[in-house]
Design an enzyme around this catalytic site. Sequence first.
Site, PDB file in Angstrom:
ATOM      1  N   THR A   1      -6.940  54.197 -68.883  1.00  0.00           N
ATOM      2  CA  THR A   1      -5.818  54.362 -67.965  1.00  0.00           C
ATOM      3  C   THR A   1      -4.878  55.377 -68.589  1.00  0.00           C
ATOM      4  O   THR A   1      -4.177  55.080 -69.558  1.00  0.00           O
ATOM      5  CB  THR A   1      -5.097  53.031 -67.729  1.00  0.00           C
TER       6      THR A   1
ATOM      7  N   VAL B   1     -10.718  51.067 -65.255  1.00  0.00           N
ATOM      8  CA  VAL B   1     -11.330  49.777 -64.937  1.00  0.00           C
ATOM      9  C   VAL B   1     -10.290  48.671 -64.846  1.00  0.00           C
ATOM     10  O   VAL B   1      -9.212  48.752 -65.431  1.00  0.00           O
ATOM     11  CB  VAL B   1     -12.400  49.400 -65.983  1.00  0.00           C
TER      12      VAL B   1
ATOM     13  N   MET C   1      -4.693  54.916 -58.264  1.00  0.00           N
ATOM     14  CA  MET C   1      -5.115  53.607 -57.770  1.00  0.00           C
ATOM     15  C   MET C   1      -5.000  52.557 -58.868  1.00  0.00           C
ATOM     16  O   MET C   1      -4.531  51.439 -58.631  1.00  0.00           O
ATOM     17  CB  MET C   1      -6.557  53.705 -57.267  1.00  0.00           C
ATOM     18  N   LYS C   2      -5.410  52.891 -60.087  1.00  0.00           N
ATOM     19  CA  LYS C   2      -5.343  51.933 -61.185  1.00  0.00           C
ATOM     20  C   LYS C   2      -3.904  51.569 -61.512  1.00  0.00           C
ATOM     21  O   LYS C   2      -3.590  50.398 -61.780  1.00  0.00           O
ATOM     22  CB  LYS C   2      -6.032  52.506 -62.428  1.00  0.00           C
ATOM     23  N   LEU C   3      -3.007  52.541 -61.486  1.00  0.00           N
ATOM     24  CA  LEU C   3      -1.602  52.244 -61.772  1.00  0.00           C
ATOM     25  C   LEU C   3      -1.005  51.344 -60.697  1.00  0.00           C
ATOM     26  O   LEU C   3      -0.193  50.461 -60.998  1.00  0.00           O
ATOM     27  CB  LEU C   3      -0.810  53.540 -61.899  1.00  0.00           C
TER      28      LEU C   3
END
Length: 299
Positions: free
Chosen positions: A94, A119, A168-170
């Site tokens: 990330t 992930v 999207m991960k954040l």
Amino acid sequence: MTVGFVGLGHMGFPMARRLIEAGHAVVAFDAHAAALDRIVALGGDPASSPRDVADRAETVLASLPTPAAALEVTTGPVGLIKGARIRRYVDLSTVGSRTAAQIHELLAQRDIVAIDSPVSGGVRGAEKGALALMVSAPRTAFDEIKSLLQTLGRPLYVGDKPGSAQTMKLANNILAANVLAATAEVVVMGVKSGLDPAVMIDVLNAGSGATSASRDKFPRAILPRTFDYGFGTGLMVKDVQLYLEEAHALGVTADLAEAVGRLWEAAAQQLGPESDFTVVIKLFEAAAGVTVESADLRT
């Protein structure tokens, strides 16, 4: 298939191990010799640097703790960018969209395709091959590595814009940060009033107040007081800060994120960045003068 892997920490090691167990030849590197020795003991082939990995594998995956580490591994003096064989770089870290776009641009100059794949699912998800992998890359590149990523979990294609999977991960992680803190706050309030926290969690999970924190983190790491979920408080602070940087750059409101960010910074300062992020409840406990522990677990 020969696969390179850089970064064998809490998340990287179980992912690299799953690749070995799936029959891939894994060329691995980690700055810490002990971490590298662990994967070699399972059949991994040790490398002397990221460049050495990239000299020996066309596809290289990395799981790294910070944007600075990702830049060093990819574009540093002995970085992947200097490797002779590498054609694809899959970043499982990330690092935020800006760093991802920067890496994408630099690697493209050497005809290396950068594939963002941060992930979610924690150490347990990595061990079980049950991670959610958010992927942004050219669709053809995603199709080429999809079966490899399925060894690690469920790959979810986000789009072809460099860094979009990081965004999207954040978004995912700021929600995780918010719900853990909010669940901790309300459970402490209930315990202060005399409620059993285990009963509270059961009721929340049966109703509209259920969260990923009440379903998973409380039963596994908070109620038994083990605080061993497998994600560092300092890493959560990093992820929240990356979210805020992106939100501010986009000019969108981030009032809630800023408030929860201050809470996570306090947790890192008071409880240590290496502590497990489930210890955030201790801030609320200290303020209320209570301990959240099920009556059934007390000795």
